[in-house]
Structures are given as structure tokens and as C-alpha cells.
Scaffold this motif. Structure first.
Motif, short mmCIF file in Angstrom:
data_model
loop_
_atom_site.label_atom_id
_atom_site.label_comp_id
_atom_site.label_asym_id
_atom_site.label_seq_id
_atom_site.Cartn_x
_atom_site.Cartn_y
_atom_site.Cartn_z
N LEU A 1 7.97 -8.37 0.25
CA LEU A 1 8.12 -7.49 -1.46
C LEU A 1 9.74 -6.46 -0.55
N GLN A 2 10.36 -6.10 -2.29
CA GLN A 2 10.90 -5.06 -1.48
C GLN A 2 11.00 -3.56 -1.91
N GLY A 3 9.91 -3.68 -3.50
CA GLY A 3 9.84 -1.94 -3.38
C GLY A 3 9.95 -1.98 -4.96
N GLY A 4 9.89 -1.30 -5.31
CA GLY A 4 9.96 -0.92 -6.60
C GLY A 4 10.65 0.24 -7.54
N ARG A 5 10.67 0.49 -8.78
CA ARG A 5 10.91 1.57 -9.34
C ARG A 5 10.66 1.75 -10.90
N LEU A 6 10.83 2.74 -11.16
CA LEU A 6 10.55 3.16 -12.57
C LEU A 6 11.49 1.99 -13.58
N ASP A 7 11.36 1.68 -14.31
CA ASP A 7 12.60 1.05 -15.31
C ASP A 7 11.76 2.00 -16.96
N TYR A 8 12.84 1.57 -18.19
CA TYR A 8 12.06 1.47 -19.07
C TYR A 8 12.14 0.21 -20.65
N LEU A 9 10.87 -0.08 -20.29
CA LEU A 9 11.40 -1.32 -21.77
C LEU A 9 10.40 -1.37 -22.68
N ASP A 10 10.58 -2.08 -24.24
CA ASP A 10 9.70 -2.53 -25.04
C ASP A 10 9.99 -0.97 -25.84
N GLY A 11 10.42 0.07 -24.98
CA GLY A 11 10.30 1.87 -25.98
C GLY A 11 9.30 2.53 -24.86
N ARG A 12 9.18 2.00 -23.54
CA ARG A 12 7.89 2.80 -22.91
C ARG A 12 8.61 2.47 -21.27
N HIS B 1 1.28 -1.29 -0.18
CA HIS B 1 0.21 0.07 -0.34
C HIS B 1 1.17 1.06 -0.29
N THR B 2 2.02 1.41 -0.02
CA THR B 2 3.81 2.20 -0.02
C THR B 2 3.82 1.80 -1.52
N VAL B 3 4.00 1.26 -2.15
CA VAL B 3 4.39 0.96 -3.41
C VAL B 3 3.36 1.08 -4.46
N LYS B 4 2.22 0.94 -4.22
CA LYS B 4 1.30 0.82 -4.98
C LYS B 4 0.68 2.40 -5.24
N PRO B 5 0.67 3.35 -4.15
CA PRO B 5 0.56 4.78 -4.62
C PRO B 5 1.44 5.07 -5.45
N TRP B 6 3.31 4.97 -5.22
CA TRP B 6 3.95 5.84 -5.65
C TRP B 6 4.02 5.47 -7.11
N PHE B 7 3.26 5.15 -7.72
CA PHE B 7 3.90 4.83 -8.99
C PHE B 7 2.85 5.77 -9.71
N ASP B 8 1.55 6.17 -8.63
CA ASP B 8 0.85 7.63 -9.21
C ASP B 8 1.17 8.14 -9.57
#
Lengths: 163, 258
Positions: free
Chosen positions: B177-188, B151-158
Motif C-alpha cells: 500500500l502506498q496511500g490513498g486519496r479522494l476521487d470522483y467517479l460515477d457521480g459521487r 491504520h493511517t490510511v483508513k482513518p484518514w477517510f473518516d
């Protein structure tokens, strides 16, 4: 860089005009590319790799040997000419193959700076900008070299009676 | 060798047009000139003949034997680079991720992988996923938001991404679960969730699926295992150095949605 291995190999072959020397250049160029890849900041990896291949070839002692002894003409490895590709008439196919060999000899006989420009344009389908990057030459020079290469080739082909 | 453009100074433009280098306006201007210039007409005819001459030239792919020798040489060299780069950083925490071996080695692997796989160019998505995973394993790159709480990780992506990735914790099943990040794949931009299994890191990449649903499946590249499936309009790629069976178990948990 591996997606560009074919391009690198072809350029090396056209520059060195000998497949053994070309493989040496390719190996050396790929090692250099791997070493310096981390510092590559450009947007066009193919032009960057072709430039390394070219610089490696230029620093090779074998660069200007070989044209009289082993022109690329007639030298086919796997992936070379497939006679069956040229239609059903074997005679026409043979004729076409001979013609190709002669064209190849003519290209191989061009001075190296004209040869590399022509090969990058015609066989690698590089843009002028890419050729300029790969050969570290202004675009204007690329254009005039292409022109000279094509003129020489056309004249030589006419002298050989090629269509 | 004569002057590059004998006769008419537009012949280089004729050549440029045949080489596909002229814009529409330039080409139109040239066409107007050429219709009244015999020299340019002659040049065009000659250039077309030369091109036809070269067109039959077969394009030789690298013979397999040559490719194999080049690859062998590169692997040898890659190992040397990796060793050298671990040695120049003696003060670092070398064992941050025990599964990977060390910072320098990780960096070198990432560089080498990126080198070998380069760059999208219609390239294989699976290899891009592995390269991205290896890159992410470098210290400081793994998580943008470090939290075991979904519930911390999910809203972070908003607001950081144009879709809402599903986020789930499987701590009870041994995949916390340890966390999340933004990445770039498949041109997006894509969402990456980070899980841990014992000492191993699992990256799960999520982004909206293309219209064609793809079959799930597992594969392995460079010693990393991959699992891929689509679910609820999202495409999922899981990558890790855990055993294939464990990664499959992880994928099954996700697909069951519990």
C-alpha cells in the motif's frame, strides 16, 4: 467529445450541404477541439464542440458552394433512409421518402444563419441557450431566426404542395 | 424577410412554448392570451405543421468509415501534442513514473483521454476509471495521504467521505500500500487506494455498491488493465498498467479478504 461526434457531423453536413466538405470540416473541427480541450472550462461540451464545428465551417471556402449542385436531398450513406421503416405499403413508403427528400432540399436552401439555427433546434434538439452559445448570437436573435426559418420553410413547403 | 413577429408580439412566445422553453407560469399566461388571439392560434397551427414536416427527417449517425478517419487523424494529432508538451518542459523530472514516460506525456494523455471519453453523459464507467487513473498519475495527484500503514490510511477517510472504505495492505504478497486519496467517479466521491507493484502503480477505487450486484471481470482500455468486482456492499475497480494476470492476482487477494 466523441459522444458528440454524431451531432458534430450532422451540423457539418447541414452547413456544408456536401458530405465530403462536411467530413473535412468535421476532421478539422475535431483537431481544433482536441488542441483547445485543455483550456475548455465550460459546462456544456456539446455546445462548445458545435460552436467549433460552426466556426470551422464558416472559415471554409466551400461553405457557400454546393447548394445548387449537391443538395443533401437524395444523398444517403450508411444510416440513411430505410424504406422498411415506414410501414408495409411500399408505395406509401416511397412517397414518404420523396417527401423527406424535398423537405431536406428546402432546409438546405435556407440562408446559412437560419439553417444552422433551425438544424440545431430541430435535429440536435438544442435549447435556445445552447444555440446562442454555439452560434455566438443573443437568444433574442436565435428566437427570431428560428421564427423566420420556420416561416420560410412553411411557405416553401406550401408552394411545393407538401402537407 | 419580414419582421420577425408580424401581427402579435406574442408569437415568439408561442414558438418558445412549443420549443419547451417556457416555465409553467409563462406558459399559463400565454395560454390565457392565446385563447383570445387568432394570430397566436394561427401561429401555433403553422408551427406544428412545420414541426411535423421535419419530424420524419432521419438522423444520420457518423458513417463508420468517416469515424475511423477522424479517429486516425486525432491519434496522429494527439501524438504530436504529447511530444510537443514533453519538449516544452525540459527542466522537469521526466521519469517520475517510469511506466508512464513523463510528466508532459502524462498530462497530454490525461487531456486526450478526457477528450476522447468525455464527460459522464451516460458514459462507460470503465473508461472514466481509466481516465481518472491517468489523471492521478500526474505528479502530486496520486495520494492525498501517503502512508504504507493501513491504520493511517483508513482513518484518514473518516469525515472526508460518507462511508468507511476497507483498507488493506498486501506488501507480503508484493502489492504494498502506498496511500490513498479522494476521487470522483460515477457521480459521487469515492475512495482511491494506491498500491505499487514493482514499478507499476495500481489504483483501487472503492465506493458503496448500487443495489444491483455486478459480476466481477477484467477488461483492458487504452493499454490499461481493469478488474472490477463487488464485495461486502462495496464496488471495486482496480486499474493499472501491470499485466492482466497480476491485476487478477491483486483482485483475488482482495476478494479472499486476507
Amino acid at each position: 467529445m466523441l459522444p458528440h461526434l454524431d451531432a458534430a457531423y450532422n451540423l457539418a453536413r447541414w452547413l456544408m450541404r456536401d458530405s465530403e466538405a462536411a467530413e473535412d470540416v468535421l476532421q478539422e473541427a475535431m483537431v481544433r477541439a482536441l488542441t483547445y480541450f485543455a483550456s475548455f472550462k465550460g459546462v456544456n461540451p456539446r455546445a462548445w464542440l458545435l460552436q467549433i464545428v460552426r466556426n470551422t465551417a464558416y472559415s471554409s471556402h466551400a461553405l457557400n458552394r454546393g447548394v445548387e449542385t449537391v443538395p443533401l436531398a437524395g444523398e444517403h450513406e450508411e444510416g440513411g433512409i430505410d424504406l422498411a421503416d415506414h410501414g408495409d405499403d411500399p408505395e406509401a413508403a416511397l412517397l414518404r421518402t420523396r417527401e423527406q427528400c424535398r423537405v431536406r432540399t428546402l432546409v438546405a436552401a435556407l440562408p446559412v444563419e437560419l439553417r444552422e439555427t433551425l438544424v440545431l433546434r430541430e435535429f440536435e434538439e438544442c435549447s435556445y441557450k445552447e444555440i446562442a452559445d454555439a452560434t455566438q448570437t443573443p437568444i433574442g436573435t436565435v428566437m427570431s431566426r428560428l421564427w423566420r426559418a420556420r416561416q420560410l420553410l412553411a411557405r416553401a413547403a406550401a408552394a411545393e404542395g407538401l402537407p | 424577410m419580414s419582421a420577425p413577429a408580424p401581427g402579435c408580439d406574442k408569437v415568439l412566445l408561442v414558438q418558445a412554448e412549443l420549443d419547451g422553453e417556457l416555465g409553467a407560469a409563462e406558459a399559463a399566461a400565454l395560454a390565457a392570451h392565446r385563447s383570445g388571439c387568432p394570430l397566436c392560434q394561427k401561429a401555433e397551427a403553422e408551427l406544428l405543421r412545420t414541426r411535423a414536416l421535419l419530424r420524419g427527417e432521419p438522423y444520420a449517425a457518423v458513417p463508420e468509415a468517416v469515424r475511423a478517419r477522424v479517429m486516425a487523424r486525432l491519434r496522429q494529432h494527439e501524438t504530436r501534442l504529447a511530444v510537443a508538451s514533453t519538449m516544452v518542459r525540459p527542466g522537469r523530472r521526466l521519469w517520475l513514473w517510469p511506466s508512464l514516460g513523463g510528466f508532459g506525456l502524462g498530462a497530454a494523455c490525461a487531456a486526450a483521454l478526457a477528450f476522447l471519453l468525455v464527460l459522464p453523459q451516460g458514459g462507460d464507467l470503465a473508461v472514466a476509471v481509466v481516465a481518472s487513473h491517468v489523471r492521478a498519475l500526474q505528479p502530486g495527484h496520486l495520494e492525498d495521504v501517503a502512508s504504507t500503514d493501513q491504520h493511517t490510511v483508513k482513518p484518514w477517510f473518516d469525515g472526508r467521505i460518507d462511508f468507511a472504505p476497507p483498507v488493506r495492505d498486501f506488501a507480503a504478497a508484493g502489492f504494498p500500500l502506498q496511500g490513498g486519496r479522494l476521487d470522483y467517479l460515477d457521480g459521487r466521491p469515492v475512495a482511491a487506494l494506491v498500491y505499487q507493484r514493482d514499478k507499476h502503480i495500481i489504483d483501487l477505487y472503492i465506493w458503496p455498491a448500487s443495489t444491483v450486484p455486478r459480476m466481477g471481470g477484467g477488461t483492458a482500455i487504452h493499454g490499461y488493465n481493469l478488474a472490477h468486482w463487488t464485495q461486502d456492499g462495496m464496488t471495486f475497480w482496480a486499474v493499472s498498467d501491470v499485466e492482466g494476470a497480476q491485476l487478477d492476482e491483486f483482485a483475488k487477494l482482495w476478494r479472499r479478504g486476507s
